[in-house]
Design a protein around this motif. Structure first.
Motif, PDB file in Angstrom:
ATOM      1  N   HIS A   1       0.924  -1.314  -0.026  1.00 21.90           N
ATOM      2  CA  HIS A   1      -0.069   0.034   0.003  1.00 21.90           C
ATOM      3  C   HIS A   1       0.845   1.241  -0.010  1.00 21.90           C
ATOM      4  CE1 HIS A   1      -1.808   3.222   2.284  1.00 21.90           C
ATOM      5  NE2 HIS A   1      -2.881   3.011   1.557  1.00 21.90           N
ATOM      6  N   ASP A   2       1.809   1.520   0.808  1.00 21.54           N
ATOM      7  CA  ASP A   2       2.750   2.537   1.095  1.00 21.54           C
ATOM      8  C   ASP A   2       3.445   2.793  -0.409  1.00 21.54           C
ATOM      9  OD1 ASP A   2       1.870   2.758   3.482  1.00 21.54           O
ATOM     10  OD2 ASP A   2       3.509   2.357   4.757  1.00 21.54           O
ATOM     11  N   TYR A   3       3.914   1.582  -0.885  1.00 14.21           N
ATOM     12  CA  TYR A   3       4.902   1.839  -2.072  1.00 14.21           C
ATOM     13  C   TYR A   3       3.891   2.355  -3.078  1.00 14.21           C
ATOM     14  CZ  TYR A   3       7.504   0.728  -6.224  1.00 14.21           C
ATOM     15  OH  TYR A   3       8.191   0.744  -7.365  1.00 14.21           O
ATOM     16  N   ALA A   4       2.720   1.977  -3.222  1.00  9.18           N
ATOM     17  CA  ALA A   4       1.988   2.175  -4.501  1.00  9.18           C
ATOM     18  C   ALA A   4       1.628   3.687  -4.248  1.00  9.18           C
ATOM     19  CB  ALA A   4       0.659   1.371  -4.456  1.00  9.18           C
ATOM     20  N   VAL A   5       1.188   4.063  -3.039  1.00 14.17           N
ATOM     21  CA  VAL A   5       0.852   5.480  -2.790  1.00 14.17           C
ATOM     22  C   VAL A   5       1.926   6.245  -2.985  1.00 14.17           C
ATOM     23  CG1 VAL A   5      -0.006   7.105  -1.008  1.00 14.17           C
ATOM     24  CG2 VAL A   5      -1.331   4.967  -1.373  1.00 14.17           C
ATOM     25  N   GLU A   6       3.156   5.789  -2.617  1.00 15.70           N
ATOM     26  CA  GLU A   6       4.190   6.874  -2.702  1.00 15.70           C
ATOM     27  C   GLU A   6       4.775   7.080  -3.967  1.00 15.70           C
ATOM     28  OE1 GLU A   6       7.015   5.269   0.083  1.00 15.70           O
ATOM     29  OE2 GLU A   6       5.776   5.663   1.772  1.00 15.70           O
ATOM     30  N   ASN A   7       4.152   6.146  -4.904  1.00 15.84           N
ATOM     31  CA  ASN A   7       4.799   6.135  -6.419  1.00 15.84           C
ATOM     32  C   ASN A   7       3.649   6.444  -7.444  1.00 15.84           C
ATOM     33  OD1 ASN A   7       7.997   5.627  -6.376  1.00 15.84           O
ATOM     34  ND2 ASN A   7       6.779   4.168  -4.845  1.00 15.84           N
ATOM     35  N   ALA A   8       2.607   6.887  -6.545  1.00 16.33           N
ATOM     36  CA  ALA A   8       1.199   6.886  -7.556  1.00 16.33           C
ATOM     37  C   ALA A   8       1.551   8.173  -8.717  1.00 16.33           C
ATOM     38  CB  ALA A   8       0.039   7.260  -6.652  1.00 16.33           C
ATOM     39  N   ALA A   9       0.496   8.117  -9.737  1.00 13.20           N
ATOM     40  CA  ALA A   9       0.772   9.068 -10.783  1.00 13.20           C
ATOM     41  C   ALA A   9       1.021  10.378 -10.353  1.00 13.20           C
ATOM     42  CB  ALA A   9      -0.491   8.841 -11.616  1.00 13.20           C
ATOM     43  N   ASP A  10       0.004  10.739  -9.350  1.00 12.36           N
ATOM     44  CA  ASP A  10       0.253  12.128  -8.809  1.00 12.36           C
ATOM     45  C   ASP A  10       1.580  12.408  -8.075  1.00 12.36           C
ATOM     46  OD1 ASP A  10      -1.308  10.259  -7.190  1.00 12.36           O
ATOM     47  OD2 ASP A  10      -2.420  11.908  -6.215  1.00 12.36           O
ATOM     48  N   LYS A  11       2.399  11.513  -7.876  1.00 19.07           N
ATOM     49  CA  LYS A  11       3.631  11.638  -7.228  1.00 19.07           C
ATOM     50  C   LYS A  11       4.665  11.638  -7.983  1.00 19.07           C
ATOM     51  CE  LYS A  11       1.254  11.378  -3.236  1.00 19.07           C
ATOM     52  NZ  LYS A  11       1.287  10.192  -2.387  1.00 19.07           N
ATOM     53  N   SER A  12       4.712  11.247  -9.227  1.00 21.28           N
ATOM     54  CA  SER A  12       5.572  11.115 -10.065  1.00 21.28           C
ATOM     55  C   SER A  12       5.756  12.304 -11.277  1.00 21.28           C
ATOM     56  CB  SER A  12       5.091   9.676 -10.837  1.00 21.28           C
ATOM     57  OG  SER A  12       6.231   9.380 -11.960  1.00 21.28           O
ATOM     58  N   TRP A  13       6.889  12.248 -11.718  1.00 20.20           N
ATOM     59  CA  TRP A  13       7.160  13.006 -12.743  1.00 20.20           C
ATOM     60  C   TRP A  13       7.291  12.486 -14.066  1.00 20.20           C
ATOM     61  CZ3 TRP A  13       6.015  18.067 -12.330  1.00 20.20           C
ATOM     62  CH2 TRP A  13       5.984  18.439 -10.953  1.00 20.20           C
ATOM     63  N   TYR A  14       7.157  11.382 -14.270  1.00 17.48           N
ATOM     64  CA  TYR A  14       7.287  10.216 -15.491  1.00 17.48           C
ATOM     65  C   TYR A  14       5.936  11.050 -16.454  1.00 17.48           C
ATOM     66  CZ  TYR A  14      10.865   7.235 -14.422  1.00 17.48           C
ATOM     67  OH  TYR A  14      12.390   6.542 -13.923  1.00 17.48           O
ATOM     68  N   LYS A  15       6.494  11.062 -17.612  1.00 18.43           N
ATOM     69  CA  LYS A  15       5.377  11.916 -18.645  1.00 18.43           C
ATOM     70  C   LYS A  15       3.864  11.237 -18.665  1.00 18.43           C
ATOM     71  CE  LYS A  15       4.888  12.032 -23.268  1.00 18.43           C
ATOM     72  NZ  LYS A  15       5.407  11.483 -24.581  1.00 18.43           N
ATOM     73  N   ARG A  16       3.849   9.747 -18.760  1.00 17.97           N
ATOM     74  CA  ARG A  16       2.660   9.300 -18.760  1.00 17.97           C
ATOM     75  C   ARG A  16       1.913   9.374 -17.590  1.00 17.97           C
ATOM     76  NH1 ARG A  16       2.159   7.866 -23.969  1.00 17.97           N
ATOM     77  NH2 ARG A  16       3.936   6.911 -24.859  1.00 17.97           N
ATOM     78  N   SER A  17       2.590   9.385 -16.513  1.00 21.31           N
ATOM     79  CA  SER A  17       2.159   9.595 -15.016  1.00 21.31           C
ATOM     80  C   SER A  17       1.426  10.942 -14.887  1.00 21.31           C
ATOM     81  CB  SER A  17       3.184   9.242 -13.867  1.00 21.31           C
ATOM     82  OG  SER A  17       3.368   7.938 -13.868  1.00 21.31           O
ATOM     83  N   ARG A  18       2.200  11.831 -15.414  1.00 21.72           N
ATOM     84  CA  ARG A  18       1.713  13.113 -15.365  1.00 21.72           C
ATOM     85  C   ARG A  18       0.389  13.478 -16.040  1.00 21.72           C
ATOM     86  NH1 ARG A  18       2.513  15.029 -11.468  1.00 21.72           N
ATOM     87  NH2 ARG A  18       1.496  16.836 -12.235  1.00 21.72           N
TER      88      ARG A  18
END
Ligand code: HEC
Ligand code: HEC
Length: 193
Positions: free
Chosen positions: A99-116
């Protein structure tokens, strides 16, 4: 005026004096370029437990494919007991790590283009429960015939990204890395027009 000039001069001198700074700057430019290429997609999964537990029935979806509010709804005891029609329960400790890993690396926490893109598209409104339901994702697959997805024994569901996206595990989803099983000659352009 005078003051600004001398500040600039001092800065310039400082840069000249530390040649190593220049070398390092060059190095980080190369890093930036490489990173720019890599950060075009979605950040690959880096947590071993997440990879193992969530890669058991389907490929381990990168957390950067959904916003944190979605992972909150998907990764809890109740929800995992009826996870898209199956039981995907985890013990308490493992669930917390995942859970913590997913939340910390979620789309809204990432700068990768598709996540943005996913983060911006899901900012307002209810949390999506599927990646395949995101407008951004469904729009990209709009032109693929059903017989190539559900009717295709090599794919079965749009949820199985890695069946067609040959570099999905690396977080790369570019159209030129797609290979649809049983349709080796599939050509997006030809099929569209
Ligand atoms: C026991 C098997 C199983 C395990 C373990 C499992 N899943 Fe799933 N998951 C499924 C099934 C079945 C579906 C639905 C696939 C479909 O609709 O074609 C699914 C769908 C999903 C979807 C939605 C995909 C879409 O359609 O956009 C997400 C997100 C997801 N799983 C995340 C996870 C995560 C994170 C974990 C690790 C905690 C996990 N799953 C573990 C069986 C499993
Ligand atoms: C049936 C095969 C298939 C499956 C399964 C599939 N895709 Fe795709 N995907 C494609 C094809 C083909 C394209 C290119 C469409 C086009 O160019 O018209 C594409 C395009 C994309 C794009 C846009 C690529 C670009 O260059 O702009 C993204 C992002 C993407 N897919 C993500 C996903 C994700 C995430 C999943 C799983 C949830 C998934 N896809 C499942 C076949 C598939």
């Amino acid at each position: 005026m005078m003051q600004r000039k001398s500040k600039v001069a001092a800065l310039f001198a400082a840069v000249l004096m530390t040649g190593s700074v220049c070398a390092r700057a060059e190095e980080s430019f190369v890093d930036w370029l490489l990173n720019f290429q890599r950060t075009k997609g979605v950040k690959p999964v880096a947590d071993k437990q997440y990879q193992e537990e969530c890669g058991e029935c389907h490929f381990a979806y990168q957390p950067g494919l959904l916003p944190a509010k979605s992972w909150e709804l998907i990764l809890n005891v109740e929800a995992l007991r009826k996870h898209y029609g199956v039981n995907a329960e985890l013990d308490k400790d493992t669930l917390k790590v995942i859970h913590d890993y997913a939340v910390e690396n979620a789309a809204d926490k990432s700068w990768y283009k598709r996540s943005r893109k996913i983060a911006v598209a899901t900012e307002d409104g209810p949390a999506p429960l599927r990646i395949t339901e995101l407008r951004y994702i469904s729009r990209k697959h709009h032109d693929i015939a059903e017989k190539m997805i559900k009717g295709n024994t090599g794919v079965k569901s749009l949820s199985f990204c890695d069946k067609c996206h040959t570099q999905a595990a690396q977080g790369v989803y570019d159209a030129d890395t797609v290979n649809i099983p049983n349709y080796p000659n599939w050509d997006g352009w030809f099929n569209k027009y």
